[in-house]
Design a protein around this motif. Sequence first.
Motif, PDB file in Angstrom:
ATOM      1  N   VAL A  83      36.307  29.154  31.385  1.00 44.93           N
ATOM      2  CA  VAL A  83      36.634  29.954  32.558  1.00 44.93           C
ATOM      3  C   VAL A  83      37.838  29.414  33.322  1.00 44.93           C
ATOM      4  O   VAL A  83      38.570  30.176  33.966  1.00 44.93           O
ATOM      5  N   THR A 114      38.338  40.619  33.632  1.00 42.49           N
ATOM      6  CA  THR A 114      37.045  41.205  33.293  1.00 42.49           C
ATOM      7  C   THR A 114      35.895  40.399  33.862  1.00 42.49           C
ATOM      8  O   THR A 114      34.766  40.866  33.897  1.00 42.49           O
ATOM      9  N   ASP A 115      36.191  39.171  34.303  1.00 37.28           N
ATOM     10  CA  ASP A 115      35.160  38.290  34.828  1.00 37.28           C
ATOM     11  C   ASP A 115      35.555  37.837  36.224  1.00 37.28           C
ATOM     12  O   ASP A 115      36.286  36.861  36.386  1.00 37.28           O
ATOM     13  N   ALA A 167      35.572  34.108  37.328  1.00 32.99           N
ATOM     14  CA  ALA A 167      36.283  33.246  36.389  1.00 32.99           C
ATOM     15  C   ALA A 167      36.701  31.911  36.971  1.00 32.99           C
ATOM     16  O   ALA A 167      37.030  30.992  36.246  1.00 32.99           O
ATOM     17  N   ASP A 215      42.806  36.657  31.374  1.00 41.76           N
ATOM     18  CA  ASP A 215      41.460  36.320  30.911  1.00 41.76           C
ATOM     19  C   ASP A 215      41.549  35.258  29.830  1.00 41.76           C
ATOM     20  O   ASP A 215      42.547  35.183  29.101  1.00 41.76           O
ATOM     21  N   ALA A 245      31.948  36.246  26.777  1.00 47.17           N
ATOM     22  CA  ALA A 245      32.670  37.450  26.379  1.00 47.17           C
ATOM     23  C   ALA A 245      32.615  37.659  24.873  1.00 47.17           C
ATOM     24  O   ALA A 245      32.320  38.762  24.389  1.00 47.17           O
TER      25      ALA A 245
END
Length: 373
Positions: free
Chosen positions: A65, A96-97, A100, A161, A167
């Motif tokens: 992350v 998308t996270d 993160a 990302d 994921a």
Amino acid sequence: MSTVRGGVAVTGLGVCSPGGVGVAALWEALATGRAHRPAVTAFATDGATLGAAGRVPGHTGGDGVRRALDLAGTAVREALDGVDDTGRVALVLGTTDPGAVPPRPGHFAGDLAAACAERTGLGGEAVTVANASASGAAAIAVARDLVAAGDAPAAVAGGADAVTDLAFLGLNSLRTLGPEGCRPFSSRRRGIGLSEGAAVLRLEPLDGPGAAAPLAVLAGCGLTNATDHLAAPRAEGIERAVRLALADAGLAPEDVDFVNTHGPGTRRGDTAEIAALRAVFGPRLSSVPVNSVKGVLWHLQGGAGAVEAVTCVLSLVHRAVTPTWGAEPVDPCCDGLDLVLEDRPRPLPDLRTALSVSCGLGGMNTALVFRRA
């Protein structure tokens, strides 16, 4: 979203992708079809459909992350090259996270943009956008409005990302990964390949005092949320995003010279996107070059729409479009379309307007229209 006519200038670009670090490396990768997609070693992939992922070659820094922040910082610094005063420059980043970035004292877990702004010296607004695979493109649209409305004198916007076990293995459990990675529009496509990376655009007012010479103009944006199934896109939602972007730019479908698609290499995704484009462009679509960069870069997750926006700008600058690698044999849903199947960039000296389409889980669609400066 609100309509703000006139557009904003794209005055800088920053990228790190499986094609390499920097804008020049990205164009070379897209031109040659070569990118860095090694075996995954950070976590076990036993039993997964695919054991590789796209990585940024030579990029040191954290993993998991934390790496998304490292990648974002690299891209932002390239886009800011030559800028001395960053005290009021805004930063909008898609991912998308949204969790993160690990929590720090005084910060919440989802502050990718705030953490990146702190690293890179940006003192304006910092906004993190989480719109699935359309996150990077949606972030660019948000930043466009900030600049066009005068709420920020300039902005850096895009997405980032990293490849994480959550994921990668999550998509594998959904049977989304394909054994050959992304093969956009191919009859042999069986899913996607996952990648890491970051890409951003520097945006400034077209008539701003002291603004850098524009590389291109971001002329219009359109965002929709339309699906009746989490993982099954609806052509109608994609079509509406494209029509909104064209209307925002004050352009008609006849004005578009090139379309860069989301083109993930999934049967539902490719089919819905092509149906949407046929609805917008009608018979003229057969004469418009259409490509996807995911056959080279694979899927950069929240950075996908941003790296594809950068690709559109580079196409306008070079007056050329890069091939859709891995598309052959072409699926019947693309019959009659020009997918740019050469093995080198195609010169388009009259290229003036480019459309980029991004789609995400949950029906989150974004369309961006760029025109030559």
